[in-house]
Scaffold this active site. Structure first.
Site, PDB file in Angstrom:
ATOM      1  CG  ASP A  35      -2.025  -0.806   1.308  1.00  0.00           C
ATOM      2  OD1 ASP A  35      -2.323  -1.404   0.269  1.00  0.00           O
ATOM      3  OD2 ASP A  35      -2.674  -0.883   2.372  1.00  0.00           O
ATOM      4  CE  LYS A  57      -8.528   2.860  -3.783  1.00  0.00           C
ATOM      5  NZ  LYS A  57      -8.278   1.595  -3.092  1.00  0.00           N
ATOM      6  CG  MET A 169     -10.406   6.275   5.149  1.00  0.00           C
ATOM      7  SD  MET A 169     -11.072   4.897   4.208  1.00  0.00           S
ATOM      8  CE  MET A 169     -11.597   3.793   5.501  1.00  0.00           C
TER       9      MET A 169
HETATM   10  C1  LIG Z   1      -8.040   2.386   3.943  1.00  0.00           C
HETATM   11  S1  LIG Z   1      -7.896   2.708   5.655  1.00  0.00           S
HETATM   12  C2  LIG Z   1      -6.787   1.420   6.103  1.00  0.00           C
HETATM   13  C3  LIG Z   1      -6.749   1.187   7.585  1.00  0.00           C
HETATM   14  C4  LIG Z   1      -5.708   0.158   7.979  1.00  0.00           C
HETATM   15  N1  LIG Z   1      -6.033  -1.134   7.454  1.00  0.00           N
HETATM   16  C5  LIG Z   1      -5.569   0.069   9.489  1.00  0.00           C
HETATM   17  O1  LIG Z   1      -5.874  -0.961  10.081  1.00  0.00           O
HETATM   18  O2  LIG Z   1      -5.125   1.067  10.077  1.00  0.00           O
HETATM   19  C6  LIG Z   1      -6.860   4.118   5.635  1.00  0.00           C
HETATM   20  C7  LIG Z   1      -7.201   5.066   6.780  1.00  0.00           C
HETATM   21  O3  LIG Z   1      -6.599   4.610   7.977  1.00  0.00           O
HETATM   22  C8  LIG Z   1      -6.260   5.715   8.787  1.00  0.00           C
HETATM   23  N2  LIG Z   1      -4.806   5.708   9.008  1.00  0.00           N
HETATM   24  C9  LIG Z   1      -3.913   4.836   8.546  1.00  0.00           C
HETATM   25  N3  LIG Z   1      -2.685   5.103   9.022  1.00  0.00           N
HETATM   26  C10 LIG Z   1      -2.807   6.193   9.802  1.00  0.00           C
HETATM   27  C11 LIG Z   1      -1.906   6.965  10.578  1.00  0.00           C
HETATM   28  N4  LIG Z   1      -0.600   6.667  10.669  1.00  0.00           N
HETATM   29  N5  LIG Z   1      -2.390   8.030  11.251  1.00  0.00           N
HETATM   30  C12 LIG Z   1      -3.700   8.356  11.215  1.00  0.00           C
HETATM   31  N6  LIG Z   1      -4.598   7.655  10.505  1.00  0.00           N
HETATM   32  C13 LIG Z   1      -4.166   6.586   9.809  1.00  0.00           C
HETATM   33  C14 LIG Z   1      -6.701   6.965   8.035  1.00  0.00           C
HETATM   34  O4  LIG Z   1      -8.007   7.290   8.452  1.00  0.00           O
HETATM   35  C15 LIG Z   1      -6.678   6.467   6.610  1.00  0.00           C
HETATM   36  O5  LIG Z   1      -7.506   7.262   5.791  1.00  0.00           O
END
Ligand SMILES: C[S@@+](CC[C@H](N)C(=O)[O-])C[C@H]1O[C@@H](n2cnc3c(N)ncnc32)[C@H](O)[C@@H]1O
Length: 257
Positions: A35, A57, A169
């Site tokens: 990713d 993406k 998100m």
């Molecule tokens: C498609 S989702 C994937 C989530 C991922 N599978 C998880 O368990 O964290 C992507 C979203 O996760 C959140 N996200 C992922 N990494 C982050 C980080 N380091 N800090 C804040 N939000 C994060 C955000 O809301 C982002 O838009």
């Protein structure tokens, strides 16, 4: 000979939050499909013998479709390779890991899941907010803000006074989310925190309350929104070299150490 596909969680960003099992799996990979959110430090742990393909993406640029990702996982698996699908956070939380698992199974290949620390856990650990607490929250709700109009529907069955809600998100339209929260019955004074780039050196936190959410600044993505009484436990700003903490933390941006 058939290969094997591993759906591996890379955690929220800090490479030290990668599990030992994830590291071991990466070290024996022939191909890694990752990713966009997986950090450069983690990608640096992949052996040079492995092929590394970004399937994330990217803002503004065309991204590879989920169907194409599924096809690549199966194709490399059928070549007899050890295929790692390296995903941000945990593969089974808002990561379409379930669809990838199905595709791999349907192709008759073995699939193994290596869990990762999801962004919510990384973010609340950084700002020291317990997700449950005997006096403040007895349940936890992880929801997606991707379709803002569904936020209210997702909250409608929860005991909001006793639930910590984490919105993945959330986007930047906090007025819309605020409206959804209020109409679902969330009290305006409920504290909340936006955590940007959690667990990385760029981490930033903004603390406010539901009735003031519409005034929140745009913080760099990825961001998470944490809402609930437990947010009152957030680490005092003074220990984070930041602006001083006010009661109900109405206007506070906290830089990571
Ligand atoms: C498609 S989702 C994937 C989530 C991922 N599978 C998880 O368990 O964290 C992507 C979203 O996760 C959140 N996200 C992922 N990494 C982050 C980080 N380091 N800090 C804040 N939000 C994060 C955000 O809301 C982002 O838009």
């Amino acid at each position: 000979m058939k290969g094997r596909v591993y759906l591996v969680g890379a955690g929220p960003g800090d490479p030290e939050l990668l599990t030992l099992k994830a590291l071991k799996t990466l070290r024996s990979a022939d191909v890694v499909l990752h990713d966009e959110l997986v950090s450069a430090e983690i990608l640096a742990l992949i052996p040079s013998s492995a092929s590394v393909i970004s399937v994330g993406k990217r803002g503004g640029r065309p991204s590879i479709s989920q169907q194409e990702i599924n096809r690549l996982l199966v194709e490399y698996g059928w070549l007899g390779l050890s295929v790692v699908r390296l995903k941000g956070g945990d593969p089974f939380i808002f990561g379409r890991g379930g669809e990838e698992l199905e595709a791999v199974r349907q192709a008759g290949l073995e699939c193994e899941i290596v869990p990762g620390i999801t962004a919510a856990l990384g973010a609340v650990s950084s700002i020291q907010v317990p997700l449950t607490h005997r006096d403040a929250a007895s349940s936890l709700l992880l929801i997606s803000g991707h379709r803002a109009h569904e936020v209210g529907i997702q909250l409608s069955h929860a005991d909001l006074a006793k639930t910590t809600v984490v919105i993945y998100m959330p986007g930047q339209n906090y007025s819309r989310i605020q409206k959804e929260l209020i109409s679902a019955g969330m009290a305006g004074e409920t504290p909340c925190a936006i955590v940007s780039q959690a667990t990385t050196r760029y981490e930033k936190t903004y603390q406010t309350c539901v009735s003031e959410l519409h005034n929140s600044p745009e913080l760099p993505s990825p961001t998470l929104l944490v809402i609930g009484e437990t947010v009152r436990f957030a680490k005092p700003a003074t220990t984070l070299n930041a602006i001083s903490l006010q009661e109900h933390a109405s206007e506070r941006v906290v830089e990571a150490r």
